[in-house]
Design an enzyme around this catalytic site. Structure first.
Site, PDB file in Angstrom:
ATOM      1  N   SER A 214      -9.612  -8.477   1.649  1.00 15.11           N
ATOM      2  CA  SER A 214      -9.925  -9.871   1.979  1.00 15.11           C
ATOM      3  C   SER A 214      -9.297 -10.296   3.302  1.00 15.11           C
ATOM      4  CB  SER A 214      -9.475 -10.799   0.847  1.00 15.11           C
ATOM      5  OG  SER A 214      -8.097 -10.626   0.596  1.00 15.11           O
ATOM      6  N   THR A 215      -8.091  -9.825   3.613  1.00 17.06           N
ATOM      7  CA  THR A 215      -7.459 -10.183   4.893  1.00 17.06           C
ATOM      8  C   THR A 215      -8.209  -9.508   6.042  1.00 17.06           C
ATOM      9  OG1 THR A 215      -5.397 -10.091   3.616  1.00 17.06           O
ATOM     10  CG2 THR A 215      -5.207 -10.529   5.969  1.00 17.06           C
TER      11      THR A 215
ATOM     12  N   GLY B 257      -4.719  -5.043   6.139  1.00 16.21           N
ATOM     13  CA  GLY B 257      -3.829  -5.739   5.221  1.00 16.21           C
ATOM     14  C   GLY B 257      -2.943  -4.763   4.464  1.00 16.21           C
ATOM     15  N   ALA B 258      -2.222  -5.281   3.485  1.00 15.14           N
ATOM     16  CA  ALA B 258      -1.363  -4.439   2.638  1.00 15.14           C
ATOM     17  C   ALA B 258      -1.168  -5.139   1.300  1.00 15.14           C
ATOM     18  CB  ALA B 258      -0.008  -4.219   3.301  1.00 15.14           C
TER      19      ALA B 258
ATOM     20  N   GLU C 118      -8.304   4.587   5.060  1.00 17.40           N
ATOM     21  CA  GLU C 118      -7.340   3.745   5.789  1.00 17.40           C
ATOM     22  C   GLU C 118      -6.244   4.622   6.394  1.00 17.40           C
ATOM     23  OE1 GLU C 118      -7.759  -0.361   3.131  1.00 17.40           O
ATOM     24  OE2 GLU C 118      -6.166   1.040   2.652  1.00 17.40           O
TER      25      GLU C 118
HETATM   26  C1  5RP Z   1      -7.529  -1.879   0.542  1.00 17.63           C
HETATM   27  C2  5RP Z   1      -6.177  -2.252   0.974  1.00 17.63           C
HETATM   28  C3  5RP Z   1      -5.937  -3.687   1.331  1.00 17.63           C
HETATM   29  O1  5RP Z   1      -5.414  -3.746   2.621  1.00 17.63           O
HETATM   30  C4  5RP Z   1      -4.963  -4.290   0.380  1.00 17.63           C
HETATM   31  O2  5RP Z   1      -5.452  -4.111  -0.930  1.00 17.63           O
HETATM   32  C5  5RP Z   1      -4.749  -5.791   0.642  1.00 17.63           C
HETATM   33  O3  5RP Z   1      -5.910  -6.481   0.327  1.00 17.63           O
HETATM   34  P1  5RP Z   1      -6.075  -8.030   0.570  1.00 17.63           P
HETATM   35  O4  5RP Z   1      -6.130  -8.236   2.044  1.00 17.63           O
HETATM   36  O5  5RP Z   1      -7.380  -8.352  -0.109  1.00 17.63           O
HETATM   37  O6  5RP Z   1      -4.894  -8.720  -0.058  1.00 17.63           O
HETATM   38  O7  5RP Z   1      -5.268  -1.480   1.046  1.00 17.63           O
HETATM   39  O8  5RP Z   1      -7.593  -0.553   0.100  1.00 17.63           O
END
Ligand code: 5RP
Length: 225
Positions: free
Chosen positions: A30-31, A82-83, A103
């Site tokens: 989402s980020t 993101g993470a 990733e």
């Molecule tokens: C996807 C990831 C995303 O970066 C992680 O899950 C964070 O997601 P979001 O931005 O939705 O909080 O590693 O595999």
């Protein structure tokens, strides 16, 4: 500010790290989606992108942004993603969106890794978020036994609303490992990488972030590692 507003703020701030005329690596989630929407506003300044998932590639193409196969590019200036958790030294858990393997590959060939995250993702010790591990389906049970021996509680990720295994873009399955207190992320990443049948582990410690843009109610904080 809502969590989405914090994500949007860091996505906007990440535009300052985009290098004109270059290939940009783009993460998943989402980020990252907020970042893609921001990137669309300056798409004429970049050569194109490499995507870390089919979903990200589709969103980029939807904005008219060129998506290159990693095999067709010689380098990536910056990777923005993101993470799920990040520590004060830039080690991360990723893979909540199941894109961890691609990733990791895109991050590994990028000159700079910029993590964009809302403030809730900053932790002292990783492990409250279950650690995703992508595996070859035939090795699922064998790998789960090894992960349990490391002290975790491994669980197969299911397709939402079904009893079937979730299948990644690579044809792999995801095992989410709860109950780990990750005090030495580099060592654990190496150890899990060595389990036969593991495609990738969602610990990004050997190649962590170089910069983290953290969304807080006081504004976007920049952490450099
Ligand atoms: C996807 C990831 C995303 O970066 C992680 O899950 C964070 O997601 P979001 O931005 O939705 O909080 O590693 O595999």
């Amino acid at each position: 500010m809502t969590q989405d507003e914090l994500k949007q703020a860091v996505a906007r701030a990440a535009i300052a790290y985009v290098v004109d005329g270059e290939i940009i690596g783009v993460g998943t989630g989402s980020t990252a989606n907020f970042f893609i929407d921001e990137l669309a506003t300056i798409k004429d300044r970049i050569k194109g992108t490499v995507a870390s998932s089919e979903a990200t590639a589709a969103r980029l193409r939807g904005h008219g942004i060129a998506v290159y196969d990693l095999n067709d590019v010689t380098g990536i200036a910056v990777y923005i993603d993101g993470a799920d958790e990040i520590t004060a030294s830039g080690a991360m858990i990723k893979g909540g969106g199941a894109a961890l393997t691609r990733e990791k590959i895109v991050a590994s060939v990028s000159r700079q890794f910029v993590c964009i995250a809302d403030g809730s993702k900053l932790v002292q010790t990783m492990g409250a978020f279950a650690l995703p591990v992508e595996v070859l389906p035939m090795a699922r049970t064998a790998v789960m036994r090894r992960l349990a021996a490391l002290g975790g509680q491994p669980r197969l990720r299911l397709k939402p609303g079904t009893e079937q295994a979730f299948i990644t873009d690579n044809g792999g399955e995801i095992i989410d490992v709860a109950g780990l207190s990750i005090t030495d992320p580099v060592a654990l990443e190496q150890e899990i990488n060595q389990i036969v049948g593991v495609i990738a582990v969602g610990l990004f410690a050997q190649r962590g972030a170089d910069v983290c843009l953290l969304g807080t109610s006081e504004g976007v904080k920049t952490l450099t590692f």
